[in-house]
Each structure stands twice: as C-alpha cells, then as structure tokens.
Write a protein that holds these residues in place. Structure first.
Motif, PDB file in Angstrom:
ATOM      1  N   ARG A   1     -14.598   1.022 -10.093  1.00 46.48           N
ATOM      2  CA  ARG A   1     -13.696   0.039  -9.643  1.00 46.48           C
ATOM      3  C   ARG A   1     -13.680  -0.982 -11.045  1.00 46.48           C
ATOM      4  NH1 ARG A   1     -12.105  -2.072  -4.413  1.00 46.48           N
ATOM      5  NH2 ARG A   1     -12.788  -0.384  -3.169  1.00 46.48           N
TER       6      ARG A   1
ATOM      7  N   LEU B   1      -3.295  -6.623  -5.526  1.00 52.22           N
ATOM      8  CA  LEU B   1      -4.211  -5.318  -5.711  1.00 52.22           C
ATOM      9  C   LEU B   1      -5.527  -5.524  -5.242  1.00 52.22           C
ATOM     10  CD1 LEU B   1      -3.764  -4.465  -9.651  1.00 52.22           C
ATOM     11  CD2 LEU B   1      -3.060  -3.187  -7.536  1.00 52.22           C
ATOM     12  N   ALA B   2      -6.248  -6.602  -5.030  1.00 57.73           N
ATOM     13  CA  ALA B   2      -7.312  -7.062  -4.112  1.00 57.73           C
ATOM     14  C   ALA B   2      -7.227  -6.719  -2.678  1.00 57.73           C
ATOM     15  CB  ALA B   2      -7.905  -8.183  -4.476  1.00 57.73           C
ATOM     16  N   GLU B   3      -5.985  -7.183  -2.269  1.00 55.05           N
ATOM     17  CA  GLU B   3      -5.713  -7.009  -0.653  1.00 55.05           C
ATOM     18  C   GLU B   3      -5.413  -5.660  -0.423  1.00 55.05           C
ATOM     19  OE1 GLU B   3      -4.371 -11.197  -2.077  1.00 55.05           O
ATOM     20  OE2 GLU B   3      -4.164  -9.082  -2.952  1.00 55.05           O
ATOM     21  N   ARG B   4      -4.645  -4.860  -1.220  1.00 56.89           N
ATOM     22  CA  ARG B   4      -4.442  -3.460  -1.088  1.00 56.89           C
ATOM     23  C   ARG B   4      -5.658  -2.604  -1.208  1.00 56.89           C
ATOM     24  NH1 ARG B   4       0.391  -3.075  -5.509  1.00 56.89           N
ATOM     25  NH2 ARG B   4      -0.326  -1.008  -5.500  1.00 56.89           N
ATOM     26  N   ALA B   5      -6.732  -2.898  -2.068  1.00 59.31           N
ATOM     27  CA  ALA B   5      -7.896  -2.347  -2.048  1.00 59.31           C
ATOM     28  C   ALA B   5      -8.605  -2.549  -0.725  1.00 59.31           C
ATOM     29  CB  ALA B   5      -8.613  -2.809  -3.424  1.00 59.31           C
ATOM     30  N   ALA B   6      -8.617  -3.775  -0.031  1.00 61.59           N
ATOM     31  CA  ALA B   6      -9.273  -4.029   0.982  1.00 61.59           C
ATOM     32  C   ALA B   6      -8.791  -3.401   1.968  1.00 61.59           C
ATOM     33  CB  ALA B   6      -9.419  -5.537   1.261  1.00 61.59           C
TER      34      ALA B   6
ATOM     35  N   LEU C   1      -7.201  -0.599   2.205  1.00 62.08           N
ATOM     36  CA  LEU C   1      -7.563   0.977   1.852  1.00 62.08           C
ATOM     37  C   LEU C   1      -9.156   1.215   2.098  1.00 62.08           C
ATOM     38  CD1 LEU C   1      -5.420   1.921  -1.074  1.00 62.08           C
ATOM     39  CD2 LEU C   1      -4.886   2.556   1.244  1.00 62.08           C
ATOM     40  N   ASP C   2      -9.841   0.312   1.649  1.00 59.94           N
ATOM     41  CA  ASP C   2     -11.369   0.383   2.152  1.00 59.94           C
ATOM     42  C   ASP C   2     -11.542   0.357   3.855  1.00 59.94           C
ATOM     43  OD1 ASP C   2     -11.966   0.592  -0.443  1.00 59.94           O
ATOM     44  OD2 ASP C   2     -12.715  -1.642  -0.704  1.00 59.94           O
TER      45      ASP C   2
ATOM     46  N   VAL D   1       0.954  -1.095   0.133  1.00 65.33           N
ATOM     47  CA  VAL D   1      -0.035  -0.042   0.290  1.00 65.33           C
ATOM     48  C   VAL D   1       0.817   1.339   0.028  1.00 65.33           C
ATOM     49  CG1 VAL D   1      -1.576   1.318   1.397  1.00 65.33           C
ATOM     50  CG2 VAL D   1      -2.061  -1.145   1.014  1.00 65.33           C
TER      51      VAL D   1
END
Length: 92
Positions: free
Chosen positions: A92, A57-62, A64-65, A36
């Motif tokens: 998204r 990317l999915a883990e980073r998005a989670a 940041l959410d 991140v």
C-alpha cells in the motif's frame, strides 16, 4: 439469468451487480460503490459531478477490503481454503 434449458448464464455485469449489492449491505455508500466500479456517471450528478473531483481512494480501498473479507467469510463457511502458494501480498 436462467435460460429455458435450465442452465444459468452469467453476464459480464453480474459480478458488479453482486459486488454493489453486498457493499450496500456492508454499509458502503452508493457513491463509493460507483467509484469502485469506475462508473463515470453515477450517484454524483449535475453540478456536483462537474466540481466534485475527490477520488475517494481511501473509501474505495475500505470498500474493497470489506468486500474481500466478505468473500473470504463466504468461502470459509463453504469449506473452501484460499490458495496460499500463489498469493502475492500487495503493498500500500
């Protein structure tokens, strides 16, 4: 950091340090927090750093959410209303 005069100085890396600390409290793995923050050398080292090319990317998005939800919760508890008139939803 506080200087002798009693005024606080915010350093450029302080938001990253705060974000990483909060993400850890939220259960985000340190290797994801490193991604991140876009750290080149972080939790993944040695041979794994050479061969590990997953972008998370999915883990980073989670992560940041989760961070955004935390910030909104803190703001709500402080009585700060988020500005609605200039908020642009992201696709998204």
């Amino acid at each position: 950091m506080v200087i002798a005069s009693g005024r606080e100085i915010i350093l450029l890396h302080d938001p990253g340090r705060t974000g990483t600390t909060v993400m850890a409290r939220l259960g985000v793995g340190h290797h994801i927090a490193d991604k991140v923050l876009n750290h080149v050398e972080g939790a993944i080292k040695g041979v794994a750093a050479i061969y590990q090319r997953h972008d998370y990317l999915a883990e980073r998005a989670a992560a940041l959410d989760g961070w955004a939800a935390y910030v909104l919760k803190v703001a709500e508890k402080a009585g700060i209303e988020p500005p609605v008139s200039n908020v642009v939803p992201l696709r998204r």
